[in-house]
Write an enzyme that holds these catalytic residues in place. Structure first.
Site, PDB file in Angstrom:
ATOM      1  N   ASP A  73       3.460  -6.519  13.855  1.00 29.10           N
ATOM      2  CA  ASP A  73       4.506  -6.619  12.643  1.00 29.10           C
ATOM      3  C   ASP A  73       6.015  -6.764  13.231  1.00 29.10           C
ATOM      4  O   ASP A  73       6.498  -6.011  13.789  1.00 29.10           O
ATOM      5  CB  ASP A  73       4.357  -5.411  11.808  1.00 29.10           C
ATOM      6  N   ASP A 110      -3.767  -6.671   0.689  1.00 31.42           N
ATOM      7  CA  ASP A 110      -3.137  -5.442   0.670  1.00 31.42           C
ATOM      8  C   ASP A 110      -3.706  -4.431  -0.299  1.00 31.42           C
ATOM      9  O   ASP A 110      -3.183  -4.723  -1.524  1.00 31.42           O
ATOM     10  CB  ASP A 110      -1.623  -5.387   0.755  1.00 31.42           C
TER      11      ASP A 110
END
Length: 254
Positions: A11, A130
């Site tokens: 990330d 998500d």
């Protein structure tokens, strides 16, 4: 039977690898090129590189970082974050990505997934979901966008099916309830999505130990397992993860 894959996730925000809990409270984990090189040497099957603030602050993807990572890494590289157009995908593939992950744009413009798949082939189009439980029983999940800030009302299992129909070659499924918690994957969610589609599902969100990776495959029916903090901060190596999976009877590439 295809070997199950272990995929470290980077990330990235502002050119640094970070790790947070439930998409918040980011902790610096280092330089993306150095970390990617380390995972390449450890025997990772693939790498996923997510520019986690690109969608939310409308920034263009940091192509120079991707080029530097792709230059050091000789395993498949999936890149996502702020992918909104065919031109974005082309730039990423030209910068060295093997696959491109579409998240928010898949919700706002589902036809974009179909266009991307027709244009580049579904083997390089990943749709990132998500998902978060919307019932106390953890038996229904909805899709959230913009780094987990916007609730869409879309059912995660139905959405995965729709993305497959539109040409997604792979689903990257993150449980937002579990992300960064080290409590293990949300196995009911992972299993529900994996069983609903016949394209590979990558389980993400919540890995805290090697048994969690095993559970993602054996109980979650995932085709690949993704983890970040257990690898970034040196708790385990990719090789240790593969040995644990192999010991559990899961086929992996050593």
């Amino acid at each position: 039977m295809l070997a199950k894959r272990i995929i470290p996730c980077l990330d990235v925000t502002a050119g640094r690898v970070v790790k947070g809990v439930n998409f918040l409270g980011l902790r610096d984990a280092g330089d993306p090129v150095e970390i990617a090189r380390r995972y390449n040497e450890q025997g990772a099957d693939e790498l996923t590189f997510l520019d986690i603030t690109a969608s939310s602050d409308q920034r263009d993807i940091i192509l120079h970082v991707i080029e530097a990572v792709a230059d050091q890494v000789f395993i498949p590289l999936t890149v996502g974050g702020g992918v909104r157009s065919i031109a974005d995908i082309r730039r990423l593939l030209n910068a060295g990505a093997d696959k491109v992950s579409i998240n928010t744009a898949a919700v706002t413009h589902p036809e974009f997934v179909q266009q991307a798949s027709e244009h580049f082939g579904n083997q390089c189009i990943v749709v990132a979901l998500d998902a978060k439980a919307v019932t106390p029983e953890n038996d229904r999940w909805e899709i959230f966008t913009h780094g987990g800030r916007n609730r869409t009302g879309l059912d995660a299992v139905e959405w995965a099916r729709k993305m497959q129909q539109l040409g997604a070659g792979e689903i990257l499924l993150t449980s937002m309830d579990r992300d960064g918690t080290k409590a293990g994957f949300n196995l009911p969610l992972t299993r529900a999505v994996s069983d609903a589609v016949n394209i590979p599902v990558i389980a993400s969100g919540g890995v805290g130990n090697l048994q969690h990776l095993v559970d993602g495959v054996k109980e979650g029916h995932a085709d690949a397992v993704l983890a970040a903090s257990i690898f970034h901060f040196g708790e385990y190596t990719v090789d240790q993860a593969k040995q644990a999976m192999r010991a559990a009877g899961i086929e992996v590439r050593l």
